[in-house]
Design a protein around this motif. Sequence first.
Motif, PDB file in Angstrom:
ATOM      1  N   GLY A  55       7.165  14.661   9.165  1.00 58.94           N
ATOM      2  CA  GLY A  55       6.022  14.648   8.478  1.00 58.94           C
ATOM      3  C   GLY A  55       4.774  13.508   8.839  1.00 58.94           C
ATOM      4  N   GLU A  56       4.014  13.282   8.156  1.00 60.76           N
ATOM      5  CA  GLU A  56       2.953  12.349   8.463  1.00 60.76           C
ATOM      6  C   GLU A  56       3.109  11.064   7.774  1.00 60.76           C
ATOM      7  N   GLU A  57       2.366  10.280   8.423  1.00 61.01           N
ATOM      8  CA  GLU A  57       2.376   8.899   7.904  1.00 61.01           C
ATOM      9  C   GLU A  57       1.717   8.602   6.353  1.00 61.01           C
ATOM     10  N   TYR A  58       2.125   7.807   5.536  1.00 61.42           N
ATOM     11  CA  TYR A  58       1.552   7.811   4.359  1.00 61.42           C
ATOM     12  C   TYR A  58       1.426   6.189   3.989  1.00 61.42           C
ATOM     13  N   LEU A  59       0.685   5.921   2.860  1.00 63.03           N
ATOM     14  CA  LEU A  59       0.946   4.529   2.253  1.00 63.03           C
ATOM     15  C   LEU A  59       1.866   4.444   1.058  1.00 63.03           C
ATOM     16  N   GLU A  60       2.888   3.499   1.247  1.00 69.80           N
ATOM     17  CA  GLU A  60       3.508   3.394   0.042  1.00 69.80           C
ATOM     18  C   GLU A  60       3.343   1.984  -0.383  1.00 69.80           C
ATOM     19  N   ASP A  61       2.798   1.483  -1.467  1.00 66.70           N
ATOM     20  CA  ASP A  61       2.340  -0.025  -2.049  1.00 66.70           C
ATOM     21  C   ASP A  61       1.420  -0.646  -0.932  1.00 66.70           C
ATOM     22  N   GLY A  62       0.637   0.269  -0.493  1.00 62.45           N
ATOM     23  CA  GLY A  62      -0.501  -0.334   0.526  1.00 62.45           C
ATOM     24  C   GLY A  62       0.111  -0.526   1.867  1.00 62.45           C
ATOM     25  N   ILE A  63       1.314  -0.093   2.175  1.00 59.33           N
ATOM     26  CA  ILE A  63       1.769  -0.512   3.491  1.00 59.33           C
ATOM     27  C   ILE A  63       2.212   0.996   4.138  1.00 59.33           C
ATOM     28  N   LYS A  83      17.987  10.377   4.499  1.00 60.87           N
ATOM     29  CA  LYS A  83      16.510  10.009   4.613  1.00 60.87           C
ATOM     30  C   LYS A  83      16.338   8.551   4.230  1.00 60.87           C
ATOM     31  N   LEU A  84      15.277   8.189   5.186  1.00 62.49           N
ATOM     32  CA  LEU A  84      14.782   6.820   4.375  1.00 62.49           C
ATOM     33  C   LEU A  84      13.137   6.812   4.713  1.00 62.49           C
ATOM     34  N   SER A  85      12.598   6.056   3.939  1.00 54.53           N
ATOM     35  CA  SER A  85      11.163   5.719   4.117  1.00 54.53           C
ATOM     36  C   SER A  85      10.976   4.474   4.853  1.00 54.53           C
ATOM     37  N   ALA A  86      10.419   4.584   6.136  1.00 51.22           N
ATOM     38  CA  ALA A  86      10.406   3.515   7.008  1.00 51.22           C
ATOM     39  C   ALA A  86       9.037   2.962   7.108  1.00 51.22           C
TER      40      ALA A  86
END
Length: 146
Positions: free
Chosen positions: A130-138, A110-113
């Motif tokens: 899954g759905e798109e999400y914000l990680e550190d504003g990106i 798994k990765l967070s792209a």
Amino acid sequence: MALFVKTFNELTLDELHDILQLRSEVFVVEQDCIYQDIDGKDRKALHVFLKKSGRIAAYTRCFKPGDYFEEAAIGRVVVPMDLRKFGYGHDVMKASVTAIKNRFTTQKIKLSAQTYLIDFYKSHGFIPVGEEYLEDGIPHIAMIIT
């Protein structure tokens, strides 16, 4: 071009410095994102990187299942801006998938792209989940290969 796959304790001080410098250069400065890159997880990671003429040309950190996600994981995928046109990101991803399969004997990764890189990761067999999400504003999306 030389490939290295090392645990944290196997890294030289110079390699660790160059890895952290590259990650800061790209993820903090270039992407204008203030976040805690040194997160305590490097000690558990397998560090996969390519060097060209003594310089890190591409890097990832990889985790066995349970150390980051339930699945094995790849993160901090980075290539210096001036070297991106040479395909080193593809080379380090292939090496990272192979390292995980060989060292951790698992196929599921798994990765967070960052969402703008979805096609890059798809080219390595990863599929969005899954759905798109914000990680550190990106904008990010989880992706998995089985």
